[in-house]
Motif scaffolding. Structure first.
Motif, short mmCIF file in Angstrom:
data_model
loop_
_atom_site.label_atom_id
_atom_site.label_comp_id
_atom_site.label_asym_id
_atom_site.label_seq_id
_atom_site.Cartn_x
_atom_site.Cartn_y
_atom_site.Cartn_z
N LEU A 294 15.35 46.05 -42.94
CA LEU A 294 16.28 45.65 -43.99
C LEU A 294 15.55 45.53 -45.32
O LEU A 294 14.40 45.07 -45.37
CB LEU A 294 16.95 44.33 -43.63
N ASP A 295 16.22 45.90 -46.39
CA ASP A 295 15.61 45.92 -47.72
C ASP A 295 15.77 44.57 -48.41
O ASP A 295 16.18 44.48 -49.56
CB ASP A 295 16.22 47.03 -48.57
N CYS A 296 15.45 43.50 -47.70
CA CYS A 296 15.42 42.14 -48.25
C CYS A 296 14.08 41.52 -47.89
O CYS A 296 13.60 41.69 -46.76
CB CYS A 296 16.56 41.29 -47.70
N VAL A 297 13.49 40.81 -48.82
CA VAL A 297 12.20 40.20 -48.58
C VAL A 297 12.39 38.72 -48.26
O VAL A 297 13.19 38.04 -48.91
CB VAL A 297 11.26 40.40 -49.79
N LEU A 298 11.68 38.24 -47.22
CA LEU A 298 11.74 36.85 -46.79
C LEU A 298 10.34 36.28 -46.77
O LEU A 298 9.34 37.01 -46.80
CB LEU A 298 12.36 36.72 -45.39
N SER A 299 10.26 34.95 -46.70
CA SER A 299 8.98 34.26 -46.61
C SER A 299 8.74 33.81 -45.18
O SER A 299 9.62 33.22 -44.55
CB SER A 299 8.95 33.04 -47.54
N ARG A 300 7.53 34.10 -44.68
CA ARG A 300 7.14 33.60 -43.36
C ARG A 300 6.80 32.12 -43.47
O ARG A 300 6.62 31.59 -44.58
CB ARG A 300 5.94 34.37 -42.83
N LYS A 309 13.72 42.86 -39.62
CA LYS A 309 14.19 44.07 -38.94
C LYS A 309 15.45 43.76 -38.16
O LYS A 309 15.56 42.70 -37.52
CB LYS A 309 13.11 44.63 -38.02
N LEU A 310 16.38 44.70 -38.23
CA LEU A 310 17.65 44.58 -37.51
C LEU A 310 17.59 45.43 -36.25
O LEU A 310 17.36 46.64 -36.30
CB LEU A 310 18.81 45.05 -38.39
N LEU A 327 11.88 38.48 -37.58
CA LEU A 327 10.87 38.50 -38.64
C LEU A 327 9.52 38.47 -37.95
O LEU A 327 9.11 37.44 -37.40
CB LEU A 327 11.04 37.31 -39.58
N LEU A 328 8.82 39.57 -37.94
CA LEU A 328 7.59 39.72 -37.18
C LEU A 328 6.41 39.10 -37.92
O LEU A 328 6.39 39.02 -39.16
CB LEU A 328 7.32 41.20 -36.91
N ALA A 329 5.44 38.69 -37.14
CA ALA A 329 4.19 38.20 -37.72
C ALA A 329 3.42 39.37 -38.33
O ALA A 329 3.67 40.53 -38.04
CB ALA A 329 3.36 37.50 -36.66
#
Length: 667
Positions: A294-300, A309-310, A327-329
């Motif tokens: 997915l073209d969105c950025v998140l914070s771990r 990823k979907l 949300l993978l490491a």
């Protein structure tokens, strides 16, 4: 045979051509209706036809040899001059690019055509058309004359097609052809050079040079043309070497050769394809699986940025989309564990269930779906394909790819943290800076994503076999018509994906796997038996055991209890009680046996024949002492002495006799 002022009756016409009257009438009627073939026919009142009307054929419209034969038959060879037959004007063929001009001119002449030639009505119609369409009267008169000459054929309103249409007039280029002819070279040499240039341009388009565009192809072709002219001895000035862009671009289709050789993805996208009608499928009849970044950025949690990823599952029978977001490491990829967890979630969903067919690509994360091939066959017809693998690098062959692109536009792009499809282009929110990450954990992002997806799946589909209906409406229609999902025990399906560990023996309620010991409350009832054990696909999952009559149970590591902890004694008592119950239950599962009856059965069936007489009795032989030595004398002496039992009986009898005598003396 005489004609009436140059007109022939149908009978005379038939006799002149030596055909039957029926065939003559047929030709006359067709000529009257179609006005073709040069035959001029009229209808006049008189005898010979129906309702007092008959057909007549103009003699001069026939061929000259037929007219001569007519003159000879009637003896009027010198009375009238032979007239050449009237010929219709040739068909007007308009140029192919005149459609718009023809429509405009036809609109201007629409009210003029019904008027008669030379009448006041036509003059008035021409003046009105000139005022209304802003066309000069002289021009309208010329158009009318041209249309009348061609029988009001609308093609005559356009520019006539050139006689040399379709034939080349430029061979290399206008400038090159001019200088080439001026240099004294003939047309044949120019045409040969043009053929060579066509093949040369095709060769450059087929080479990697085509990636730089048409200008680079033209440059290379011009250089090759100069060398070819020198090789052939053509003296042409340097200024003559030009090639038009049209000439170069006409052969662009040859670039497909380089594309097929060096760009398999573009070549695959350009291949001709068929279209399928997925509306004929039932829900869950085919599930297409794929992973979509997915073209969105998140914070771990550690503060680093990442893209979720979907894990998508598309029901091609309804166009619904099911999925999970992970949300993978850092440095981690999508594993079989992630895909299988999402698949099991779909199977457990009451609106989805177990699919009939799986469609996925060749990624390693899908490899272990082969383990459920037999389970898929159970709900399909014999011989049906239950697993389909997409062709490598062929995105167009998977319907879920187009679904992902729609989701990108209508769902993902509306969420915070969106970066666009080009992650290197930092112009989405702030020029030259990275996009702001999504404000929240991945769980919040997933909740919002599927909330928006649920809303979007109520929108009507615009094109294709599902046009006019939303994915959820299609699903509800199938439910109303009687469709029901296929439910599967999640634990059994979980075991289907597990690693087989073989059979393990249950020892006092414990199963040992390597150095680890595992327990379950039901294991106490199966002590001493061997059961099948599997290791689930999840890395941290505990083993599962298949207990007879119970099914799959999840094992847990054995927990040691502290000394003095009464819970250990309580657990031991419970396990022993369960063990005793199981043992008592075993009694009901077997028949009572009689071992002694079987012994009697075998003994009574032994042979009863008399034993054979000995060959020689060594003890009776005078050679016995010599045969066994002194041992036989000792054995014989021992055989004469009483046994221990006999001596005991003798002592008891002697004691009894002594007591009787004692009692007798006292009395």
């Amino acid at each position: 045979m005489k004609s009436s002022q140059g007109w022939l009756s149908v009978g005379e016409f038939a006799s002149l051509l030596d055909i039957t009257p029926q065939a003559a009438r047929k030709r006359v009627r067709r000529a009257l209706v179609e006005s073709t073939g040069g035959l001029i026919v009229r209808q006049v009142e008189g005898r010979g036809g129906r309702s007092g009307v008959r057909y007549e054929v103009l003699l001069s419209s026939l061929s000259e040899d037929v007219q001569e034969a007519f003159r000879a038959d009637c003896g009027e060879a010198n009375s009238q001059a032979i007239v050449a037959p009237a010929r219709l004007p040739p068909k007007f063929i308009a140029a192919p690019n005149q459609a718009a001009a023809e429509r405009r001119r036809h609109a201007a002449l629409r009210l003029i055509a019904p008027t008669g030639r030379g009448t006041p009505e036509r003059a008035q119609a021409i003046r009105q058309a000139s005022l209304h369409h802003d066309v000069p009267i002289r021009t309208l008169q010329r158009w009318v004359k041209q249309c009348e000459h061609h029988g009001w054929d609308h093609d005559a309103l356009g520019r006539k097609k050139p006689a040399d249409a379709g034939q080349p007039r430029v061979w290399v280029s206008r400038q090159f052809d001019k200088y080439f002819r001026a240099a004294g070279h003939d047309q044949e040499a120019l045409e040969s050079l043009s053929d060579w240039l066509t093949r040369e341009l095709a060769g450059w388009w087929q080479s990697p040079v085509q990636r730089a565009g048409w200008k680079r192809v033209r440059l290379e072709a011009l250089t090759s043309l100069r060398r070819e002219c020198r090789a052939r001895g053509f003296d042409v000035p340097r200024s003559a070497f030009t090639i038009s862009r049209r000439r170069v671009e006409d052969l662009r289709f040859h670039s497909a050769v380089d594309t097929m050789k060096n760009d398999a993805k573009r070549h695959d996208d350009a291949k001709p394809r068929i279209r399928r009608d997925n509306s004929k499928l039932l829900p869950m009849e085919q599930i297409v699986m794929d992973v979509k970044p997915l073209d969105c950025v998140l914070s771990r949690p550690d503060g680093s940025l990442a893209y979720p990823k979907l894990l998508g599952f598309l029901d091609t029978g309804t166009s619904r989309l099911f999925g999970r977001i992970i949300l993978l490491a850092k440095g981690e990829g999508v594993r079989q564990e992630h895909v299988t967890d999402a698949f099991l979630d779909m199977v457990r969903d009451p609106d989805w269930g177990f699919p009939q067919q799986l469609y996925y690509d060749n990624g390693s994360e899908y490899a272990h779906f082969e383990l459920i091939r037999e389970a898929l066959k159970l709900i399909n017809d014999e011989g049906a394909r239950v697993i389909i693998k997409a062709r490598p690098y062929s995105g167009a062959s998977k319907p879920i790819e187009s679904k992902f692109s729609v989701i990108d536009r209508h769902v993902v792009s509306l969420m915070d943290g969106w970066t666009g499809s080009n992650r290197m282009d930092k112009k989405v929110q702030r020029v030259g800076k990275a996009a702001n990450p999504y404000a929240g954990p991945v769980e919040t992002f997933e909740e919002e994503f599927f909330l928006r997806l649920t809303d979007f799946q109520e929108f009507a589909i615009r094109t294709g076999p599902f046009a006019g209906r939303s994915p959820m409406q299609i699903y509800r229609d199938h439910v109303v018509n009687g469709w029901r999902p296929v439910s599967v025990d999640p634990l059994a399906l979980d075991c289907a994906f597990a690693k087989q560990l073989g059979e393990r023996k249950i020892d006092r309620g414990v199963i040992t796997i390597g150095p680890d010991r595992f327990r379950h409350p039901e294991l106490a009832a199966f002590t001493g038996r061997r059961v099948r054990v599997v290791k689930p696909y999840r890395r941290s999952a505990w083993p599962l055991a298949d207990l007879p009559g119970v099914g799959w149970v999840g094992l847990e590591p054995e927990m040691l209890t502290l000394p003095g902890d009464i819970s250990g004694a309580v657990e031991t008592s419970r396990l022993q009680k369960r063990r005793n119950q199981a043992v008592r239950q075993l009694r009901t599962e077997a028949n009572r046996v009689d071992p002694l009856a079987n012994v009697r059965e075998r003994v009574t069936r032994l042979p009863t024949a008399a034993a054979p007489a000995p060959l020689i009795d060594v003890m009776l032989s005078p050679e016995a002492e010599r045969f066994a030595g002194a041992r036989i004398a000792a054995e014989a002496k021992r055989a004469e002495q009483p046994t221990a039992e006999q001596r005991l009986i003798a002592r008891q009898l002697a004691e009894t006799e002594r007591l009787e005598k004692y009692l007798a003396n006292r009395n």
